[in-house]
Design a protein around this motif. Structure first.
Motif, PDB file in Angstrom:
ATOM      1  N   SER A  69       0.861  -1.311   0.040  1.00 28.09           N
ATOM      2  CA  SER A  69      -0.034   0.062  -0.037  1.00 28.09           C
ATOM      3  C   SER A  69       0.905   1.259   0.016  1.00 28.09           C
ATOM      4  O   SER A  69       1.396   1.616   0.982  1.00 28.09           O
ATOM      5  N   SER A  95       2.960   8.110   1.149  1.00 29.48           N
ATOM      6  CA  SER A  95       2.257   7.360   2.412  1.00 29.48           C
ATOM      7  C   SER A  95       2.156   5.984   2.252  1.00 29.48           C
ATOM      8  O   SER A  95       1.742   5.499   1.297  1.00 29.48           O
ATOM      9  N   GLN A  96       2.933   5.183   3.164  1.00 31.46           N
ATOM     10  CA  GLN A  96       2.824   3.596   3.029  1.00 31.46           C
ATOM     11  C   GLN A  96       2.373   3.109   4.198  1.00 31.46           C
ATOM     12  O   GLN A  96       3.060   3.517   5.370  1.00 31.46           O
ATOM     13  N   ARG A  97       1.604   2.020   4.200  1.00 27.56           N
ATOM     14  CA  ARG A  97       1.050   1.075   5.496  1.00 27.56           C
ATOM     15  C   ARG A  97       1.471  -0.177   5.160  1.00 27.56           C
ATOM     16  O   ARG A  97       1.589  -0.900   4.356  1.00 27.56           O
ATOM     17  N   MET A 104       1.037  -2.585  12.830  1.00 33.59           N
ATOM     18  CA  MET A 104       0.828  -1.927  11.734  1.00 33.59           C
ATOM     19  C   MET A 104       0.971  -0.490  11.863  1.00 33.59           C
ATOM     20  O   MET A 104       0.284   0.157  12.996  1.00 33.59           O
ATOM     21  N   VAL A 105       1.689   0.066  11.063  1.00 34.64           N
ATOM     22  CA  VAL A 105       1.934   1.495  10.855  1.00 34.64           C
ATOM     23  C   VAL A 105       1.941   2.097   9.675  1.00 34.64           C
ATOM     24  O   VAL A 105       1.713   1.416   8.663  1.00 34.64           O
ATOM     25  N   ASP A 106       1.831   3.440   9.892  1.00 37.26           N
ATOM     26  CA  ASP A 106       1.776   4.404   8.546  1.00 37.26           C
ATOM     27  C   ASP A 106       3.046   5.231   8.637  1.00 37.26           C
ATOM     28  O   ASP A 106       3.572   5.727   9.457  1.00 37.26           O
ATOM     29  N   MET A 156       7.196   7.709  11.169  1.00 34.81           N
ATOM     30  CA  MET A 156       6.292   6.439  11.360  1.00 34.81           C
ATOM     31  C   MET A 156       5.640   6.567  12.575  1.00 34.81           C
ATOM     32  O   MET A 156       5.870   6.959  13.629  1.00 34.81           O
ATOM     33  N   VAL A 159      -0.659   2.347  13.464  1.00 33.10           N
ATOM     34  CA  VAL A 159      -2.016   2.823  13.222  1.00 33.10           C
ATOM     35  C   VAL A 159      -2.874   2.876  14.388  1.00 33.10           C
ATOM     36  O   VAL A 159      -3.803   3.656  14.667  1.00 33.10           O
ATOM     37  N   LEU A 185      10.649   0.715   6.731  1.00 37.11           N
ATOM     38  CA  LEU A 185       9.472  -0.058   6.494  1.00 37.11           C
ATOM     39  C   LEU A 185       9.556  -1.100   5.254  1.00 37.11           C
ATOM     40  O   LEU A 185       9.231  -2.236   5.173  1.00 37.11           O
TER      41      LEU A 185
END
Length: 222
Positions: A69, A95-97, A104-106, A156, A159, A185
């Motif tokens: 993503s 923006s990467q998730r 789980m991070v953004d 970072m 979520v 990431l």
């Protein structure tokens, strides 16, 4: 725009549309439309992939199918034109998730797209990711010859704000300040990340600006 001719205004509008189509098409997975943003010799240089545009699309499709993503948001834009060549700079966020150490991070990375662009006659072949983009017969179009993002700063965040996340400081320190969390990431999900991409300051971005000046003067993008 003071002193701008109708032709220049048209070129500037076409360049801005090209930059916007790139982001919207890629994030939507509209690969046929995305392919029309490139010239036949177009090249993408991102943290996780440095490749000709066809290979970049193939890598993006593979990531898309695995659930990678990555989204883009565009801001201010400036273009320097020299005849049928241009350097465009567009403020952006990536923006990467993904999951990092089970959390789980953004990651949000702020920077600029630095684009080497050229207006060429429509002789590149049929449009589409398998056969190359083209303008309608008899018309010239702007396309990307090289896209080199500039990575200025990132962060970072879990979520779930209640989640606890501990990063490996040695791994984090391997990457430049402008994209170290993004690189962390991407490393965690299996990508080999390039470690000398241009940031807000430093010799890498100064070398990029020099390449841009050479491009506008008629030189090669590399």
């Amino acid at each position: 725009m003071n002193g701008a001719t109708d032709a220049e205004l048209h070129d500037r509008l076409a360049i801005r549309a090209l930059v916007e189509n790139w982001a919207v098409s890629r994030d939507a997975g509209d690969w046929d439309r995305f392919a029309t943003c490139w010239h036949e010799d177009g090249y993408m240089c991102a943290t996780w992939c440095q490749a000709p545009w066809r290979d970049f699309i193939a890598a993006s499709v593979a990531g898309w199918e695995k659930g990678v993503s990555i989204l883009h948001f565009l801001g201010g834009h400036s273009a320097e034109l020299a005849g049928r060549r241009a350097i465009a700079q567009t403020k952006m966020t990536i923006s990467q998730r993904a999951a990092v150490h089970g959390v789980m991070v953004d990651v949000v990375c702020t920077g600029r797209f630095y684009d080497f662009l050229e207006k060429r006659d429509g002789d590149d072949g049929a449009a589409g990711p398998r056969s190359g983009p083209a303008a309608p017969h008899g018309r010239a179009r702007w396309g990307v010859v090289l896209r080199q993002p500039i990575y200025e700063k990132d962060r970072m965040d879990p979520v779930d704000p209640a989640a606890r996340l501990a990063l490996d400081p040695a791994l984090l320190a391997r990457f430049p300040e402008g994209y170290r969390h993004l690189a962390y990431l991407q490393t965690q999900i299996g990508y080999a990340v390039k470690t000398d991409m241009p940031g807000l300051k430093g010799p890498e971005v100064e070398a990029l600006y020099a390449r841009g000046a050479r491009w506008l003067a008629g030189g090669a993008p590399g």
